[in-house]
Motif scaffolding. Structure first.
Motif, PDB file in Angstrom:
ATOM      1  N   GLY A 303      47.622  17.822  18.862  1.00 16.54           N
ATOM      2  CA  GLY A 303      47.633  18.140  17.612  1.00 16.54           C
ATOM      3  C   GLY A 303      48.855  17.160  16.998  1.00 16.54           C
ATOM      4  O   GLY A 303      49.851  16.821  17.552  1.00 16.54           O
ATOM      5  N   LYS A 304      48.734  17.152  15.573  1.00 20.15           N
ATOM      6  CA  LYS A 304      49.961  16.489  14.819  1.00 20.15           C
ATOM      7  C   LYS A 304      51.273  16.692  15.023  1.00 20.15           C
ATOM      8  O   LYS A 304      52.291  15.912  14.904  1.00 20.15           O
ATOM      9  N   ASP A 305      51.398  18.122  15.427  1.00 13.66           N
ATOM     10  CA  ASP A 305      52.990  18.628  15.486  1.00 13.66           C
ATOM     11  C   ASP A 305      53.323  17.781  16.734  1.00 13.66           C
ATOM     12  O   ASP A 305      54.562  18.006  16.724  1.00 13.66           O
ATOM     13  N   ASN A 306      52.460  17.635  17.643  1.00 14.74           N
ATOM     14  CA  ASN A 306      53.022  16.891  19.224  1.00 14.74           C
ATOM     15  C   ASN A 306      53.415  15.399  18.946  1.00 14.74           C
ATOM     16  O   ASN A 306      53.820  14.990  19.878  1.00 14.74           O
ATOM     17  N   VAL A 307      52.769  14.884  17.811  1.00 16.91           N
ATOM     18  CA  VAL A 307      52.899  13.307  17.704  1.00 16.91           C
ATOM     19  C   VAL A 307      54.420  12.734  18.078  1.00 16.91           C
ATOM     20  O   VAL A 307      54.481  11.672  18.726  1.00 16.91           O
ATOM     21  N   PRO A 308      55.401  13.283  17.484  1.00 14.12           N
ATOM     22  CA  PRO A 308      56.647  12.687  17.558  1.00 14.12           C
ATOM     23  C   PRO A 308      57.094  12.704  18.998  1.00 14.12           C
ATOM     24  O   PRO A 308      57.733  11.748  19.372  1.00 14.12           O
ATOM     25  N   PHE A 309      56.878  13.814  19.745  1.00  9.47           N
ATOM     26  CA  PHE A 309      57.197  13.620  20.944  1.00  9.47           C
ATOM     27  C   PHE A 309      56.564  12.685  22.052  1.00  9.47           C
ATOM     28  O   PHE A 309      56.997  12.195  23.166  1.00  9.47           O
ATOM     29  N   HIS A 310      55.230  12.469  21.643  1.00 10.57           N
ATOM     30  CA  HIS A 310      54.520  11.456  22.319  1.00 10.57           C
ATOM     31  C   HIS A 310      54.552   9.959  21.908  1.00 10.57           C
ATOM     32  O   HIS A 310      54.603   9.039  22.629  1.00 10.57           O
ATOM     33  N   THR A 311      54.975   9.978  20.748  1.00  9.92           N
ATOM     34  CA  THR A 311      55.227   8.521  20.251  1.00  9.92           C
ATOM     35  C   THR A 311      56.548   7.967  20.314  1.00  9.92           C
ATOM     36  O   THR A 311      57.142   6.770  20.414  1.00  9.92           O
ATOM     37  N   LEU A 312      57.622   8.893  20.384  1.00  7.75           N
ATOM     38  CA  LEU A 312      58.830   8.496  20.767  1.00  7.75           C
ATOM     39  C   LEU A 312      59.688   9.083  21.866  1.00  7.75           C
ATOM     40  O   LEU A 312      60.259   8.216  22.638  1.00  7.75           O
ATOM     41  N   GLY A 313      59.853  10.243  22.012  1.00  2.00           N
ATOM     42  CA  GLY A 313      60.658  10.839  22.969  1.00  2.00           C
ATOM     43  C   GLY A 313      60.111  10.341  24.410  1.00  2.00           C
ATOM     44  O   GLY A 313      60.828  10.085  25.439  1.00  2.00           O
ATOM     45  N   PHE A 314      58.976  10.749  24.721  1.00  5.08           N
ATOM     46  CA  PHE A 314      58.193  10.409  26.167  1.00  5.08           C
ATOM     47  C   PHE A 314      58.496   8.985  26.408  1.00  5.08           C
ATOM     48  O   PHE A 314      58.743   8.572  27.224  1.00  5.08           O
ATOM     49  N   PRO A 315      57.909   8.100  25.274  1.00  4.58           N
ATOM     50  CA  PRO A 315      58.272   6.576  25.344  1.00  4.58           C
ATOM     51  C   PRO A 315      59.469   6.314  25.891  1.00  4.58           C
ATOM     52  O   PRO A 315      59.422   5.291  26.718  1.00  4.58           O
ATOM     53  N   VAL A 316      60.466   6.867  25.208  1.00  3.26           N
ATOM     54  CA  VAL A 316      61.864   6.530  25.607  1.00  3.26           C
ATOM     55  C   VAL A 316      61.957   6.800  26.865  1.00  3.26           C
ATOM     56  O   VAL A 316      62.961   6.016  27.805  1.00  3.26           O
ATOM     57  N   THR A 317      61.659   8.037  27.300  1.00  2.66           N
ATOM     58  CA  THR A 317      61.799   8.338  28.574  1.00  2.66           C
ATOM     59  C   THR A 317      61.405   7.354  29.452  1.00  2.66           C
ATOM     60  O   THR A 317      61.736   6.754  30.577  1.00  2.66           O
ATOM     61  N   ILE A 318      59.849   6.963  29.496  1.00  5.01           N
ATOM     62  CA  ILE A 318      59.197   6.109  30.294  1.00  5.01           C
ATOM     63  C   ILE A 318      59.802   4.693  30.186  1.00  5.01           C
ATOM     64  O   ILE A 318      60.288   4.202  31.353  1.00  5.01           O
ATOM     65  N   MET A 319      60.146   4.071  29.126  1.00  2.74           N
ATOM     66  CA  MET A 319      60.591   2.762  28.989  1.00  2.74           C
ATOM     67  C   MET A 319      62.031   2.691  29.449  1.00  2.74           C
ATOM     68  O   MET A 319      62.454   1.805  30.205  1.00  2.74           O
ATOM     69  N   GLY A 320      62.529   3.748  29.173  1.00  2.00           N
ATOM     70  CA  GLY A 320      64.192   3.651  29.475  1.00  2.00           C
ATOM     71  C   GLY A 320      64.432   3.628  30.939  1.00  2.00           C
ATOM     72  O   GLY A 320      65.472   3.374  31.093  1.00  2.00           O
ATOM     73  N   SER A 321      63.647   4.347  31.525  1.00  2.27           N
ATOM     74  CA  SER A 321      63.692   4.569  33.092  1.00  2.27           C
ATOM     75  C   SER A 321      63.935   3.133  33.763  1.00  2.27           C
ATOM     76  O   SER A 321      64.301   3.136  34.806  1.00  2.27           O
ATOM     77  N   GLY A 322      63.489   2.007  33.206  1.00  2.00           N
ATOM     78  CA  GLY A 322      63.471   0.610  33.798  1.00  2.00           C
ATOM     79  C   GLY A 322      62.401   0.662  34.991  1.00  2.00           C
ATOM     80  O   GLY A 322      62.463  -0.246  35.514  1.00  2.00           O
ATOM     81  N   GLU A 323      61.560   1.783  35.076  1.00  2.80           N
ATOM     82  CA  GLU A 323      60.778   1.712  36.244  1.00  2.80           C
ATOM     83  C   GLU A 323      59.308   1.338  35.684  1.00  2.80           C
ATOM     84  O   GLU A 323      59.068   2.003  34.418  1.00  2.80           O
ATOM     85  N   PRO A 324      58.286   1.062  36.451  1.00  2.11           N
ATOM     86  CA  PRO A 324      57.052   0.620  35.805  1.00  2.11           C
ATOM     87  C   PRO A 324      56.070   1.782  35.658  1.00  2.11           C
ATOM     88  O   PRO A 324      55.190   1.871  36.504  1.00  2.11           O
ATOM     89  N   TRP A 325      56.414   2.737  35.044  1.00  7.07           N
ATOM     90  CA  TRP A 325      55.599   3.925  34.495  1.00  7.07           C
ATOM     91  C   TRP A 325      54.592   3.322  33.821  1.00  7.07           C
ATOM     92  O   TRP A 325      54.685   2.776  32.899  1.00  7.07           O
ATOM     93  N   LYS A 326      53.340   4.133  33.820  1.00  6.01           N
ATOM     94  CA  LYS A 326      52.358   4.125  33.137  1.00  6.01           C
ATOM     95  C   LYS A 326      52.612   4.540  31.600  1.00  6.01           C
ATOM     96  O   LYS A 326      52.948   5.709  31.516  1.00  6.01           O
ATOM     97  N   LEU A 327      52.488   3.669  30.602  1.00  6.84           N
ATOM     98  CA  LEU A 327      52.800   4.200  29.148  1.00  6.84           C
ATOM     99  C   LEU A 327      51.290   4.310  28.490  1.00  6.84           C
ATOM    100  O   LEU A 327      50.235   3.819  28.797  1.00  6.84           O
TER     101      LEU A 327
END
Length: 568
Positions: A303-327
RNA sequence: GGGCCUGUAGCUCAAUGGUCAGAGCAGGGCGCUCAUAACGCCUUGGUUGGGGGUUCAAGUCCCUCCGGGCCUACCA
């Protein structure tokens, strides 16, 4: 054969979800998962309950259960309802799982090593009587701006002014009503999202095919005001993932847990690990691009209320880890479903909840209406009248009655086996090609996750059957040319087999009944002509009971009254 | 306050700037009798919220006004 990872936003553990929650993430995700499996792709469909946070603790306190026990019980209840709606998760996990604990702590450690975590000392309101820090919105008081007496610490609902809890006059705990509050210094970890802003922005910019709803929300948060802000990822709570760097202690953070929005999306991975442990599979080939996930297509539903966490927070976590996680590759987001002119309301018991819905009618009724009216381009509205009309017309009249007229006619004239007879003529070849065009269009809409349009195509395919039958009129043909009538009926029976397969993503329970009645296969009709001759002469079938009973006016009126508010 | 979305037939919704704005439902007429009084065919219905502008061409782009919804970072 492609590999698809599909996740649905995690429903919060606190209570039974309403139809608006369902149509906003789990149901469309299930539709897509079922469709892709039907096409022969390898699918990993993951969901889980989101169990941490203050509301879960409070809900548990209310029932007198320990929070872990409360969550265990509610998870079981939500699982049962999910099953009742035919949600075909490969795994329905729990964000409180040991797998998620480990992964969350792992990511935090990696982010810290990458310099993306900073410590912040801040002052927060502590309630002595409740024995806990209070989130801003759990502090009530008089609004300094308008004098409203039930203003919350984050915002006054009366005058909409943004507030700081310390602004409130006569502040009190919204939990206990206690005024024994004090401001205490506490230390928290912040995720340095600001440092990742350009990378995230570039990534979002590359997603030109995403729904506008998704990208516009992301861009708003990226660029509005001072731009993407750092966010606190820890809380002073008991229930949650203890703050650690991997398996190492985090000095100064003893007794604190990670904040739900940090650990909840990680549970997508955690739940896959739970699946692996339960089934004995390899979860990393779905999530690590260095371990087999490079060919995975990952789609998220929310739902739209969840979009910020999935477009920003989680990708920051994934990318920021420096590991090859699936985005994530594609984020399908939804607006809200409203109920009879207003909002669904859990607290006021306004609207239809998942347990109510299944008590009233079989799941496929709800699935069909919700999906064919999915709030894709804007909010959409549930009304009992619309629901009754749509379901009666589409399911009972167009699909159900088609099955009924074909099978019953065959039984009375030829018996319960596919009749032998003449070969196809022009009308049949034209029908087959019309259906082929429609099936290809249906697939195209499903591939694009255009859910309402896909539903419209499917319905149009059902209609083609009725049109054919009306034109062919086997009941008339039978009188002068029974052989030809047999061929027409044979085609009609094969259409039912085809409908079972095509309808399965929307109507899994009905599709199963049809396949059983027709003894037909679940193979996708890549070749429609072949699918329409799949049931050979002599093939036995049974006449199913009417697929869908119609919703009567009395039922509609009664339900409309019953669910107008104040849930019993 | 700021931002985003939205306004198209009685209802729910479609329409890469390009034939006469289309479907489904509801309404009206006709046909059929296999079927859950179901099905099929035909049909009524729109100044695309108002106004202005750009363009050979605007539902679509721009401005403005009006209405509805959402978000605005400590609910998740």
């Amino acid at each position: 054969m492609a590999r698809h990872l599909i996740t649905s936003a995690l429903p919060y553990i606190n209570g039974i979800k309403h139809l608006g929650n369902l149509v906003g993430s789990q149901l469309p995700a299930d539709l897509y998962a079922r469709y892709l499996r039907g096409r022969g792709h390898e699918v990993m469909f993951i969901c889980a309950t989101d169990e941490h946070g203050t509301p879960a603790e409070l809900a548990a306190a209310k029932t007198g259960e320990p929070v872990a026990e409360y969550c265990r019980r509610m998870h079981a209840e939500q699982s049962k309802l999910a099953e009742g709606f035919g949600l075909s998760f490969d795994h329905y996990g729990r964000s409180s799982s040991p797998q998620n604990h480990r992964l969350t702590q792992h990511f935090a450690g990696r982010l810290d090593a990458a310099g993306l975590i900073r410590e912040v000392s801040e002052k927060q309101v502590y309630s002595n009587e409740d024995g806990r820090f209070l989130p801003d919105r759990y502090i009530e008081g008089t609004c300094p701006n308008c004098g409203y007496e039930k203003a919350r610490g984050d915002q006054c609902e009366n005058c909409t002014k943004q507030l700081d809890p310390t602004d409130l006059i006569d502040p009190r705990s919204a939990i206990s009503g206690s005024t024994d509050l004090e401001v205490r210094e506490t230390k928290h970890l912040f995720l340095r999202q600001s440092a990742m802003r350009d990378r995230i922005a570039e990534w979002i910019d590359s997603k030109t095919d995403w729904p506008v709803l998704t990208t516009s929300i992301a861009k708003k948060w990226l660029f509005d005001g001072d731009g993407l802000q750092d966010r606190g990822i820890t809380r002073d709570l008991d229930w949650g993932v203890p703050v650690q760097k991997g398996d190492q202690a985090w000095p100064g953070m003893e007794g604190k847990v990670f904040y739900v929005w940090f650990d909840a999306p990680i549970e997508y991975i955690g739940a896959t690990a739970e699946w692996a442990e339960a089934q004995g599979g390899d979860w990393e080939r779905w999530w690590r691009t260095d371990k087999g996930a490079e060919d995975v297509t990952y789609t998220q539903f929310m739902g739209k209320d969840n979009v910020p966490f999935h477009t920003l927070g989680f990708p920051v976590t994934i990318m920021g880890s420096g590991e090859p996680w699936k985005l994530v590759d594609y984020i399908k987001s939804f607006n809200y479903l409203t109920y009879d002119g207003g909002q669904f309301s859990t607290s006021q018991g306004r609207g239809v909840f998942m347990d109510d819905a299944l008590d009233l009618l079989p799941a496929d009724y709800w699935r069909w209406w919700l999906l064919s009216h999915a709030p894709e381009s804007g909010d959409s509205e549930f009304t009992w009248e619309n629901f009754q009309q749509s379901v009666n017309k589409d399911l009972a009249d167009v699909l159900g009655n088609f099955v009924s007229r074909v099978t019953k006619f065959c039984r009375s004239k030829f018996g319960e086996a596919v009749p032998d007879g003449a070969a196809w003529g022009d009308a049949e070849r034209e029908l087959a090609s019309a259906i082929t065009r429609r099936v290809r269009a249906y697939e195209a809409q499903m591939d694009r996750m255009e859910i309402r349009k896909a539903a419209a195509e499917l319905r149009a395919i059902w209609v083609l059957g009725n049109e054919y039958l009306q034109a062919a009129a086997p009941w008339a043909t039978f009188k002068e040319d029974p052989d030809r009538a047999a061929m027409q009926v044979r085609l009609g029976l094969n259409l039912i087999g085809l409908y079972a397969v095509l309808s399965a993503p929307f109507l899994p329970f009905t599709a199963a009944r049809l396949r059983e009645a027709m003894n037909s296969s679940a193979a996708w009709p890549d070749d429609v002509d072949a699918a329409l001759t799949a049931l050979p002469p002599g093939h036995a079938f049974t006449v199913p009971d009417n697929l869908f009973a119609k919703i009567t006016d009395d039922q509609r009126d009664e339900w409309s009254e019953r669910f107008s508010g104040v849930r019993g």
